[in-house]
Design a protein around this motif. Structure first.
Motif, PDB file in Angstrom:
ATOM      1  N   UNK A  44       0.840  -1.184   0.000  1.00 51.72           N
ATOM      2  CA  UNK A  44       0.000   0.000   0.000  1.00 51.72           C
ATOM      3  C   UNK A  44       0.884   1.246   0.000  1.00 51.72           C
ATOM      4  N   UNK A  45       0.570   2.175  -0.875  1.00 50.64           N
ATOM      5  CA  UNK A  45       1.301   3.439  -0.955  1.00 50.64           C
ATOM      6  C   UNK A  45       0.344   4.566  -0.632  1.00 50.64           C
ATOM      7  N   UNK A  46       0.761   5.446   0.213  1.00 51.06           N
ATOM      8  CA  UNK A  46      -0.048   6.626   0.519  1.00 51.06           C
ATOM      9  C   UNK A  46       0.553   7.840  -0.164  1.00 51.06           C
ATOM     10  N   UNK A  47      -0.315   8.667  -0.707  1.00 49.48           N
ATOM     11  CA  UNK A  47       0.095   9.894  -1.373  1.00 49.48           C
ATOM     12  C   UNK A  47      -0.503  11.073  -0.630  1.00 49.48           C
ATOM     13  N   UNK A  48       0.310  12.054  -0.344  1.00 52.20           N
ATOM     14  CA  UNK A  48      -0.160  13.222   0.378  1.00 52.20           C
ATOM     15  C   UNK A  48       0.152  14.461  -0.453  1.00 52.20           C
ATOM     16  N   UNK A  79      -7.310  19.043  -6.734  1.00 53.66           N
ATOM     17  CA  UNK A  79      -6.235  18.422  -7.505  1.00 53.66           C
ATOM     18  C   UNK A  79      -5.770  17.162  -6.788  1.00 53.66           C
ATOM     19  N   UNK A  80      -5.714  16.073  -7.553  1.00 52.05           N
ATOM     20  CA  UNK A  80      -5.342  14.770  -7.012  1.00 52.05           C
ATOM     21  C   UNK A  80      -4.060  14.263  -7.654  1.00 52.05           C
ATOM     22  N   UNK A  81      -3.283  13.602  -6.851  1.00 49.93           N
ATOM     23  CA  UNK A  81      -2.070  12.935  -7.315  1.00 49.93           C
ATOM     24  C   UNK A  81      -2.376  11.451  -7.507  1.00 49.93           C
ATOM     25  N   UNK A  82      -1.801  10.876  -8.541  1.00 56.34           N
ATOM     26  CA  UNK A  82      -1.995   9.452  -8.806  1.00 56.34           C
ATOM     27  C   UNK A  82      -0.657   8.803  -9.100  1.00 56.34           C
ATOM     28  N   UNK A  83      -0.445   7.654  -8.489  1.00 49.13           N
ATOM     29  CA  UNK A  83       0.756   6.854  -8.753  1.00 49.13           C
ATOM     30  C   UNK A  83       0.319   5.568  -9.446  1.00 49.13           C
ATOM     31  N   UNK A  84       0.837   5.348 -10.637  1.00 46.27           N
ATOM     32  CA  UNK A  84       0.477   4.171 -11.425  1.00 46.27           C
ATOM     33  C   UNK A  84       1.682   3.233 -11.515  1.00 46.27           C
ATOM     34  N   UNK A  85       1.533   2.069 -10.881  1.00 48.19           N
ATOM     35  CA  UNK A  85       2.621   1.088 -10.880  1.00 48.19           C
ATOM     36  C   UNK A  85       2.419   0.023 -11.954  1.00 48.19           C
ATOM     37  N   UNK A  86       1.321   0.139 -12.711  1.00 48.64           N
ATOM     38  CA  UNK A  86       1.053  -0.855 -13.732  1.00 48.64           C
ATOM     39  C   UNK A  86       0.344  -2.071 -13.175  1.00 48.64           C
ATOM     40  N   UNK A  97      10.174   5.105  -7.771  1.00 46.26           N
ATOM     41  CA  UNK A  97      11.089   4.698  -8.831  1.00 46.26           C
ATOM     42  C   UNK A  97      10.469   3.665  -9.756  1.00 46.26           C
ATOM     43  N   UNK A  98       9.610   2.801  -9.187  1.00 45.28           N
ATOM     44  CA  UNK A  98       9.050   1.722  -9.996  1.00 45.28           C
ATOM     45  C   UNK A  98       7.707   2.082 -10.627  1.00 45.28           C
ATOM     46  N   UNK A  99       7.294   3.331 -10.480  1.00 42.64           N
ATOM     47  CA  UNK A  99       6.030   3.711 -11.097  1.00 42.64           C
ATOM     48  C   UNK A  99       6.192   3.843 -12.606  1.00 42.64           C
ATOM     49  N   UNK A 146      -2.704  -2.766 -13.124  1.00 38.98           N
ATOM     50  CA  UNK A 146      -3.903  -2.334 -12.391  1.00 38.98           C
ATOM     51  C   UNK A 146      -3.604  -1.956 -10.949  1.00 38.98           C
ATOM     52  N   UNK A 147      -2.375  -1.661 -10.654  1.00 34.80           N
ATOM     53  CA  UNK A 147      -2.013  -1.219  -9.307  1.00 34.80           C
ATOM     54  C   UNK A 147      -1.743   0.277  -9.363  1.00 34.80           C
ATOM     55  N   UNK A 148      -2.640   1.044  -8.715  1.00 33.47           N
ATOM     56  CA  UNK A 148      -2.480   2.490  -8.681  1.00 33.47           C
ATOM     57  C   UNK A 148      -3.074   3.034  -7.393  1.00 33.47           C
ATOM     58  N   UNK A 149      -2.652   4.224  -7.034  1.00 32.47           N
ATOM     59  CA  UNK A 149      -3.090   4.852  -5.795  1.00 32.47           C
ATOM     60  C   UNK A 149      -3.402   6.318  -6.050  1.00 32.47           C
ATOM     61  N   UNK A 150      -4.368   6.817  -5.277  1.00 25.43           N
ATOM     62  CA  UNK A 150      -4.750   8.218  -5.330  1.00 25.43           C
ATOM     63  C   UNK A 150      -4.448   8.886  -3.998  1.00 25.43           C
ATOM     64  N   UNK A 151      -4.150  10.168  -4.064  1.00 27.72           N
ATOM     65  CA  UNK A 151      -4.060  10.960  -2.856  1.00 27.72           C
ATOM     66  C   UNK A 151      -5.429  11.467  -2.462  1.00 27.72           C
ATOM     67  N   UNK A 152      -5.467  12.234  -1.381  1.00 29.29           N
ATOM     68  CA  UNK A 152      -6.756  12.709  -0.861  1.00 29.29           C
ATOM     69  C   UNK A 152      -7.198  14.013  -1.513  1.00 29.29           C
ATOM     70  N   UNK A 153      -6.297  14.642  -2.234  1.00 30.72           N
ATOM     71  CA  UNK A 153      -6.631  15.865  -2.960  1.00 30.72           C
ATOM     72  C   UNK A 153      -6.287  17.128  -2.191  1.00 30.72           C
TER      73      UNK A 153
END
Length: 116
Positions: free
Chosen positions: A1-5, A93-100, A29-31, A102-109
């Protein structure tokens, strides 16, 4: 699990600038891509800009020439420099990390409001 702030949002006058930051709890790095998206009231979430692990960038037409996305992998951080802001840039505005795969994470905005 990755958290984005995300941080850096706020109220700014038309023509002003803001710099958004997105800090990840894990390595970016692996995104495949890191990206910024936004959602205005009553509208769907839309792409603003993305950046690949190799530094290739992609912008929405509305962002071209005004916004710049960058990443600092050493700090696991992605930035969005926004210049010449307009009232129509008002959104969360939201941040998104896409690891490929179907693994991706969103921040809270973070809220950006452009108003005089």
């Amino acid at each position: 699990q990755v958290q984005l702030v995300e941080s850096g949002g706020g109220l700014v006058q038309p023509g002003g600038s803001l710099r958004l930051s997105c800090v990840a709890s894990g390595s970016i790095l692996s995104t495949l891509t890191m990206g910024w998206y936004r959602q205005a009231p009553g509208k769907q979430r839309e792409l603003v800009a993305t950046i690949t692990s190799g530094g290739r960038t992609n912008y929405a037409e509305s962002a071209k020439g005004r916004f710049a996305i960058s990443r600092d992998s050493a700090k696991d951080t992605v930035y969005l420099q926004m210049n010449n802001l307009k009232p129509e840039d008002t959104a969360v505005y939201y941040c998104k990390a896409n690891y490929g795969l179907a693994r991706f994470y969103w921040g809270q905005g973070t809220q950006v409001t452009v108003s005089s």
